[in-house]
Write an enzyme that holds these catalytic residues in place. Structure first.
Site, PDB file in Angstrom:
ATOM      1  N   SER A 143       9.330   5.845   3.021  1.00  0.00           N
ATOM      2  CA  SER A 143       9.114   7.130   3.637  1.00  0.00           C
ATOM      3  C   SER A 143       8.079   7.110   4.765  1.00  0.00           C
ATOM      4  O   SER A 143       8.068   8.018   5.585  1.00  0.00           O
ATOM      5  CB  SER A 143       8.674   8.137   2.569  1.00  0.00           C
ATOM      6  OG  SER A 143       7.445   7.742   1.980  1.00  0.00           O
ATOM      7  N   LYS A 172      -0.683   9.063   7.585  1.00  0.00           N
ATOM      8  CA  LYS A 172       0.584   9.680   7.176  1.00  0.00           C
ATOM      9  C   LYS A 172       0.381  11.163   6.862  1.00  0.00           C
ATOM     10  O   LYS A 172      -0.670  11.544   6.322  1.00  0.00           O
ATOM     11  CB  LYS A 172       1.107   8.932   5.940  1.00  0.00           C
ATOM     12  CG  LYS A 172       2.476   9.370   5.439  1.00  0.00           C
ATOM     13  CD  LYS A 172       2.941   8.476   4.281  1.00  0.00           C
ATOM     14  CE  LYS A 172       4.262   8.895   3.683  1.00  0.00           C
ATOM     15  NZ  LYS A 172       4.725   7.982   2.606  1.00  0.00           N
ATOM     16  N   SER A 204       7.459   2.570  -0.009  1.00  0.00           N
ATOM     17  CA  SER A 204       7.355   3.278   1.271  1.00  0.00           C
ATOM     18  C   SER A 204       6.398   2.695   2.291  1.00  0.00           C
ATOM     19  O   SER A 204       6.353   3.178   3.421  1.00  0.00           O
ATOM     20  CB  SER A 204       6.977   4.735   1.033  1.00  0.00           C
ATOM     21  OG  SER A 204       8.101   5.426   0.588  1.00  0.00           O
TER      22      SER A 204
HETATM   23  N1  GLN Z   1      12.367   5.248  -1.254  1.00  0.00           N
HETATM   24  C1  GLN Z   1      11.605   5.472  -2.444  1.00  0.00           C
HETATM   25  C2  GLN Z   1      11.787   6.890  -2.907  1.00  0.00           C
HETATM   26  O1  GLN Z   1      12.402   7.642  -2.203  1.00  0.00           O
HETATM   27  C3  GLN Z   1      10.165   5.133  -2.210  1.00  0.00           C
HETATM   28  C4  GLN Z   1       9.362   6.256  -1.712  1.00  0.00           C
HETATM   29  C5  GLN Z   1       7.907   5.977  -1.643  1.00  0.00           C
HETATM   30  O2  GLN Z   1       7.439   4.877  -1.903  1.00  0.00           O
HETATM   31  N2  GLN Z   1       7.153   7.031  -1.343  1.00  0.00           N
HETATM   32  O3  GLN Z   1      11.347   7.255  -3.958  1.00  0.00           O
END
Ligand code: GLN
Length: 447
Positions: free
Chosen positions: A127, A52, A151
């Site tokens: 994400s 990532k 995410s």
């Molecule tokens: N969707 C969640 C957020 O926007 C999770 C993001 C993540 O785990 N990096 O905070």
């Protein structure tokens, strides 16, 4: 490597990779072939892995999918990535994501959105959307993502693959560009539980560069997949009865629970009155931590600096205004607000207290039961644009994933059938802290 490079080219429109290390991965492959022929290869010899775009990899660019890090070259390598390389994995490229890991649809990226390979009008989740699609579309074997509030698990559910978030502190965060430091974990996407377990046993473990990383010994998860006992499983009443839950997801989750009961496992419904506090707690604390972590991006030390400044103050302001995307700015403002002198006690301190209640509840429940089972997400992959104008609707997508993050316990998402439109459904299993081996063996049995 050649096979995957070919697939990456044919499926370039999915936009999963933002950079492919073509030359270096071909060279690495030759070196490793050589090692294999001499019988000297590491445990991951030849495994092709994508990472990532929030993981530093020395000598390579790393942007956290943000314009503010455009041109930033990593000076060092993330411990987890280094451990993969040391075991002869091949790092094939870096993967698109939501900016600084903030989002649930991969629509907030300076590199553009990532398409779900099963239905290109739908989001891959976020994400770590690029990491999910790279495995889904067969662009590499395994990928690393990060999971702060879901995410890894949510995009795994949306793309029909396996996504594992380890216990907080099980894997070193050194090299991971921080979003919310007390929640951030590095997680793994794969097609099989075995590959996931194998990669986890390599990247987990104490690291002198991350003082929060655990010193508990790491087990050989991939050799402990055998499962032949009767277990106790809890499911949460408020979660399964949530009005936000898509009917087919409820059905598929209940049918797994029925099957487990039929096989002689103990399955019990448990009340979870704190469910409605999960998202507010998560979003207050993560935005607070994000506003602090992101203060380092000021145009001086990393990446982008505005060409339009006329003094120091305007350099800071313009760099941040031009460099950060809309969602990141929203969170910096929210986080700054909940940390401000007059609101600190009402929001930040209160959320810390509620976090403790949620953590205690979850850990106690996981002392009484081996596993908690629930859906990974309230809905399957939604269409592009469906939630992008409505941040609260987007935050609701994380309803089921944030409990493990707020509590620090490990959780995994595995595929569990499809909905009426053929989109994959994810089943989430949680276990108590450091029970990664138990989580892998049970989900290996379920899948
Ligand atoms: N969707 C969640 C957020 O926007 C999770 C993001 C993540 O785990 N990096 O905070």
């Amino acid at each position: 490597v050649s096979h995957y490079l070919q697939n990456i080219t044919t499926k370039a429109h999915l936009n999963a990779f933002v950079e492919v290390y073509t030359q270096s991965s071909l060279e690495r492959a030759e070196e490793i072939d050589e090692k294999i022929s001499k019988g000297k290869a590491g445990k991951l010899a030849g495994m092709v892995i994508g990472i990532k775009d929030v993981l530093n990899y020395a000598g390579h660019e790393s942007n956290a999918s943000s314009a503010i890090l455009k041109g930033y070259q990593a000076q060092f390598t993330t411990t987890a990535v280094q451990r993969l390389i040391d075991e002869d994995a091949i790092i094939i490229g870096r993967l698109n994501c939501d900016e600084f890991g903030m989002g649930s649809s991969n629509e907030n990226s300076t590199h553009g959105r990532v398409l779900n390979a099963l239905d290109e009008s739908r989001v891959p989740g976020g994400s770590s959307g690029g990491s999910a699609v790279a495995v889904q579309a067969n662009l590499c074997t395994v990928t690393l993502g990060t999971d702060t509030g879901g995410s890894v698990r949510q995009p795994a559910a949306f793309t029909g693959i396996i996504g594992m978030k380890p216990t907080y502190s099980r894997v070193s965060r050194w090299g991971l560009i921080a979003y919310a430091s007390t929640f951030d974990t590095i997680g793994i996407f794969s097609r099989t539980v075995k590959d996931n377990a194998l990669v986890m046993e390599i990247i987990a473990g104490h690291d002198e560069f991350d003082s929060t990383s655990s010193r508990k010994p790491v087990l050989h998860y991939s050799e402990l997949l055998h499962f032949d006992k009767k277990v106790k499983v809890a499911f949460l009443k408020e979660a399964i009865e949530s009005p936000a839950l898509q009917p087919e997801i409820k059905e598929n989750t209940l049918s797994v629970l029925d099957k487990l009961t039929a096989e002689g496992h103990e399955v019990k419904e448990v009340k979870f009155p704190l469910l409605k506090y999960l998202l507010p707690t998560y979003y207050i604390l993560t935005t607070a931590e994000a506003s602090s972590n992101l203060s380092r991006f000021d145009g001086v030390k990393y990446g982008y600096r505005t060409p339009n400044a006329h003094n120091l103050e305007s350099m800071y302001k313009l760099t941040r205004s031009e460099g950060f995307g809309e969602e990141v700015k929203r969170r910096i403002m929210l986080g700054t607000f909940v940390l401000s002198a007059s609101y600190y006690d009402a929001y930040f301190t209160k959320a810390q207290q509620v976090r403790r209640l949620i953590k205690d509840f979850t850990e106690n429940l996981l002392n009484d039961f081996d596993y908690i089972i629930m859906p990974t997400t309230p809905s399957t992959a939604f269409k592009f644009g469906e939630h992008s104008g409505d941040p609260v609707a987007m935050y609701l997508e994380d309803l089921f994933t944030v409990q493990a993050s707020v509590s620090g316990v490990p959780a995994i998402s595995i595929p569990n059938g499809t909905d009426n439109s053929g989109m994959p459904i994810g089943l989430q299993v949680m276990a108590n802290s450091f029970k990664e081996a138990e989580l892998y063996s049970f989900t290996n049995y379920l899948s």
